[in-house]
Scaffold this motif. Sequence first.
Motif, mmCIF file in Angstrom:
data_model
loop_
_atom_site.group_PDB
_atom_site.id
_atom_site.type_symbol
_atom_site.label_atom_id
_atom_site.label_comp_id
_atom_site.label_asym_id
_atom_site.label_seq_id
_atom_site.Cartn_x
_atom_site.Cartn_y
_atom_site.Cartn_z
ATOM 1 N N ALA A 59 -12.744 0.448 11.872
ATOM 2 C CA ALA A 59 -11.768 1.550 11.832
ATOM 3 C C ALA A 59 -10.884 1.427 10.597
ATOM 4 O O ALA A 59 -10.331 0.357 10.333
ATOM 5 N N LEU A 60 -10.777 2.525 9.838
ATOM 6 C CA LEU A 60 -9.917 2.548 8.655
ATOM 7 C C LEU A 60 -8.822 3.597 8.745
ATOM 8 O O LEU A 60 -7.826 3.524 8.034
ATOM 9 N N THR A 61 -9.012 4.606 9.607
ATOM 10 C CA THR A 61 -7.975 5.638 9.773
ATOM 11 C C THR A 61 -7.636 5.786 11.254
ATOM 12 O O THR A 61 -8.373 5.299 12.119
ATOM 13 N N ILE A 62 -6.539 6.497 11.540
ATOM 14 C CA ILE A 62 -6.131 6.696 12.936
ATOM 15 C C ILE A 62 -7.207 7.475 13.700
ATOM 16 O O ILE A 62 -7.477 7.197 14.868
ATOM 17 N N ASN A 63 -7.858 8.433 13.027
ATOM 18 C CA ASN A 63 -8.874 9.246 13.712
ATOM 19 C C ASN A 63 -10.034 8.400 14.231
ATOM 20 O O ASN A 63 -10.546 8.650 15.323
ATOM 21 N N THR A 64 -10.447 7.413 13.432
ATOM 22 C CA THR A 64 -11.590 6.595 13.874
ATOM 23 C C THR A 64 -11.225 5.678 15.036
ATOM 24 O O THR A 64 -12.108 5.163 15.719
ATOM 25 N N LEU A 65 -9.920 5.460 15.256
ATOM 26 C CA LEU A 65 -9.511 4.648 16.408
ATOM 27 C C LEU A 65 -9.916 5.308 17.720
ATOM 28 O O LEU A 65 -10.157 4.635 18.719
ATOM 29 N N ALA A 66 -9.963 6.645 17.713
ATOM 30 C CA ALA A 66 -10.267 7.373 18.949
ATOM 31 C C ALA A 66 -11.674 7.085 19.456
ATOM 32 O O ALA A 66 -11.950 7.251 20.646
ATOM 33 N N THR A 67 -12.571 6.654 18.562
ATOM 34 C CA THR A 67 -13.943 6.348 19.013
ATOM 35 C C THR A 67 -14.057 4.920 19.546
ATOM 36 O O THR A 67 -15.065 4.555 20.119
ATOM 37 N N SER A 68 -13.012 4.103 19.351
ATOM 38 C CA SER A 68 -13.089 2.690 19.765
ATOM 39 C C SER A 68 -13.272 2.556 21.270
ATOM 40 O O SER A 68 -13.986 1.680 21.744
ATOM 41 N N TRP A 69 -12.593 3.424 22.000
ATOM 42 C CA TRP A 69 -12.630 3.327 23.465
ATOM 43 C C TRP A 69 -14.045 3.521 24.003
ATOM 44 O O TRP A 69 -14.467 2.865 24.942
ATOM 45 N N HIS A 113 8.714 -3.346 -3.241
ATOM 46 C CA HIS A 113 7.574 -3.380 -2.321
ATOM 47 C C HIS A 113 6.472 -2.392 -2.705
ATOM 48 O O HIS A 113 5.427 -2.381 -2.061
ATOM 49 N N PHE A 114 6.689 -1.584 -3.738
ATOM 50 C CA PHE A 114 5.823 -0.418 -3.972
ATOM 51 C C PHE A 114 4.344 -0.762 -4.172
ATOM 52 O O PHE A 114 3.473 0.037 -3.858
ATOM 53 N N TRP A 115 4.061 -1.955 -4.678
ATOM 54 C CA TRP A 115 2.663 -2.304 -4.963
ATOM 55 C C TRP A 115 1.858 -2.608 -3.705
ATOM 56 O O TRP A 115 0.657 -2.387 -3.659
ATOM 57 N N LEU A 116 2.519 -3.097 -2.647
ATOM 58 C CA LEU A 116 1.779 -3.647 -1.496
ATOM 59 C C LEU A 116 0.916 -2.613 -0.746
ATOM 60 O O LEU A 116 -0.278 -2.849 -0.549
ATOM 61 N N PRO A 117 1.466 -1.443 -0.330
ATOM 62 C CA PRO A 117 0.599 -0.486 0.374
ATOM 63 C C PRO A 117 -0.570 -0.004 -0.481
ATOM 64 O O PRO A 117 -1.686 0.150 0.009
ATOM 65 N N GLU A 118 -0.324 0.198 -1.777
ATOM 66 C CA GLU A 118 -1.382 0.690 -2.666
ATOM 67 C C GLU A 118 -2.488 -0.351 -2.842
ATOM 68 O O GLU A 118 -3.672 -0.011 -2.852
ATOM 69 N N VAL A 119 -2.088 -1.602 -2.992
ATOM 70 C CA VAL A 119 -3.080 -2.664 -3.186
ATOM 71 C C VAL A 119 -3.888 -2.875 -1.914
ATOM 72 O O VAL A 119 -5.119 -2.951 -1.950
ATOM 73 N N LEU A 120 -3.207 -2.929 -0.785
ATOM 74 C CA LEU A 120 -3.887 -3.178 0.491
ATOM 75 C C LEU A 120 -4.863 -2.045 0.833
ATOM 76 O O LEU A 120 -5.925 -2.280 1.402
ATOM 77 N N GLN A 121 -4.508 -0.824 0.453
ATOM 78 C CA GLN A 121 -5.354 0.336 0.733
ATOM 79 C C GLN A 121 -6.682 0.256 -0.025
ATOM 80 O O GLN A 121 -7.697 0.763 0.429
ATOM 81 N N GLY A 122 -6.679 -0.413 -1.181
ATOM 82 C CA GLY A 122 -7.895 -0.484 -1.985
ATOM 83 C C GLY A 122 -8.828 -1.621 -1.612
ATOM 84 O O GLY A 122 -9.896 -1.765 -2.204
ATOM 85 N N LEU A 123 -8.431 -2.444 -0.634
ATOM 86 C CA LEU A 123 -9.234 -3.628 -0.295
ATOM 87 C C LEU A 123 -9.951 -3.437 1.036
ATOM 88 O O LEU A 123 -9.549 -2.625 1.856
ATOM 89 N N GLU A 124 -11.020 -4.230 1.233
ATOM 90 C CA GLU A 124 -11.640 -4.203 2.561
ATOM 91 C C GLU A 124 -10.787 -5.044 3.513
ATOM 92 O O GLU A 124 -9.903 -5.803 3.091
ATOM 93 N N LEU A 125 -11.063 -4.923 4.819
ATOM 94 C CA LEU A 125 -10.156 -5.483 5.823
ATOM 95 C C LEU A 125 -10.049 -7.010 5.769
ATOM 96 O O LEU A 125 -8.970 -7.555 5.964
ATOM 97 N N GLN A 158 -3.648 6.151 7.210
ATOM 98 C CA GLN A 158 -4.549 5.047 6.857
ATOM 99 C C GLN A 158 -4.043 3.756 7.509
ATOM 100 O O GLN A 158 -2.892 3.382 7.331
ATOM 101 N N LEU A 159 -4.920 3.087 8.234
ATOM 102 C CA LEU A 159 -4.502 1.896 8.985
ATOM 103 C C LEU A 159 -4.058 0.754 8.068
ATOM 104 O O LEU A 159 -3.140 0.016 8.387
ATOM 105 N N ARG A 160 -4.708 0.626 6.903
ATOM 106 C CA ARG A 160 -4.328 -0.472 6.011
ATOM 107 C C ARG A 160 -2.925 -0.271 5.454
ATOM 108 O O ARG A 160 -2.165 -1.223 5.295
ATOM 109 N N LYS A 161 -2.572 0.986 5.167
ATOM 110 C CA LYS A 161 -1.210 1.254 4.676
ATOM 111 C C LYS A 161 -0.188 1.011 5.787
ATOM 112 O O LYS A 161 0.903 0.489 5.544
ATOM 113 N N ILE A 162 -0.539 1.382 7.011
ATOM 114 C CA ILE A 162 0.364 1.133 8.142
ATOM 115 C C ILE A 162 0.599 -0.374 8.298
ATOM 116 O O ILE A 162 1.726 -0.827 8.495
#
Length: 296
Positions: free
Chosen positions: A194-204, A82-94, A144-148
């Motif tokens: 939103a790309l990171t957990i921190n930016t989620l806090a501004t969503s509300w 599975h090692f490639w999936l988080p790295e690849v997804l992190q480099g792409l737009e949503l 990072q939300l994409r890695k999650i």
Amino acid sequence: MGLEINTLAIIPIMAQQHHPRAIEATTKYFLTQATAAAMILFASTTNAWLTGEWEIHQLSHPLATTTVMLALALKLGLAPVHFWLPEVLQGLELTTGLILSTWQKLAPFALMIQTAPTINSSLLVAIGLLSTLVGGWGGLNQTQLRKILAYSSIAHLGWMVLILQFAPSLTLLSLSLYIIMTSSAFLTLKTNNALTINTLATSWTKSPTLAALAALVLLSLGGLPPLSGFMPKWLILQELTKQGLPLSATLAAMTALLSLYFYLRLCYALTLTIYPNTLTATAPWRLNFTMITLPL
């Protein structure tokens, strides 16, 4: 051939950003998919050499079935490859990440469903349990939300593979719900930018309705009981118990708690935290009032 066309077609979409990270992700994806396709070709040739059959339903030799299973696991991003999936997804737009997490899983999964009856059931259960464990464990330490979402994908596919040989209809139900929930998650994150957990806090402060919707989607992905994401997990655990695999069912349920933890953490960031230095100017929904001037 279809798998190759599928791989080559998404590569320009992945590399369109012209960013070093996007190019790196594209290269990793291409090399991984090419390796998996070569393994499938090798397995089919081996099967033809040993049994004289080219049909996918006639994979009867253990070497061919195991190689095909590992190749498809590599294509899907299942543990332990599975090692490639988080790295690849992190480099792409949503949006591209959404295509990679949903549409790109369909062709390998169709092949896996067709080959499942001939594959050793212990191998399928082992890969499924390992994927749910890795998917839960890997997502714990991510910001990072994409890695999650990538680790979430590994865990969900693990549940599907776990039950694949015993009840393929449950696998299809689980896959359908996973595609719907993941699409909702990616699209709400894209709307919030939103790309990171921190930016989620501004969503509300931007849009309370969208934040509440995103929280519900995340909790459904985690598999909380009133929501639709709970249904496939419940049915899978029930079926595993019926098949006389209570230990596998218990381990799968325990690993689901790991995934649930990081989904709850995302919901906490989304709905219960306020971003530092938030001014009323960043909350347009609060400003829908008219000023009333009192006479002196």
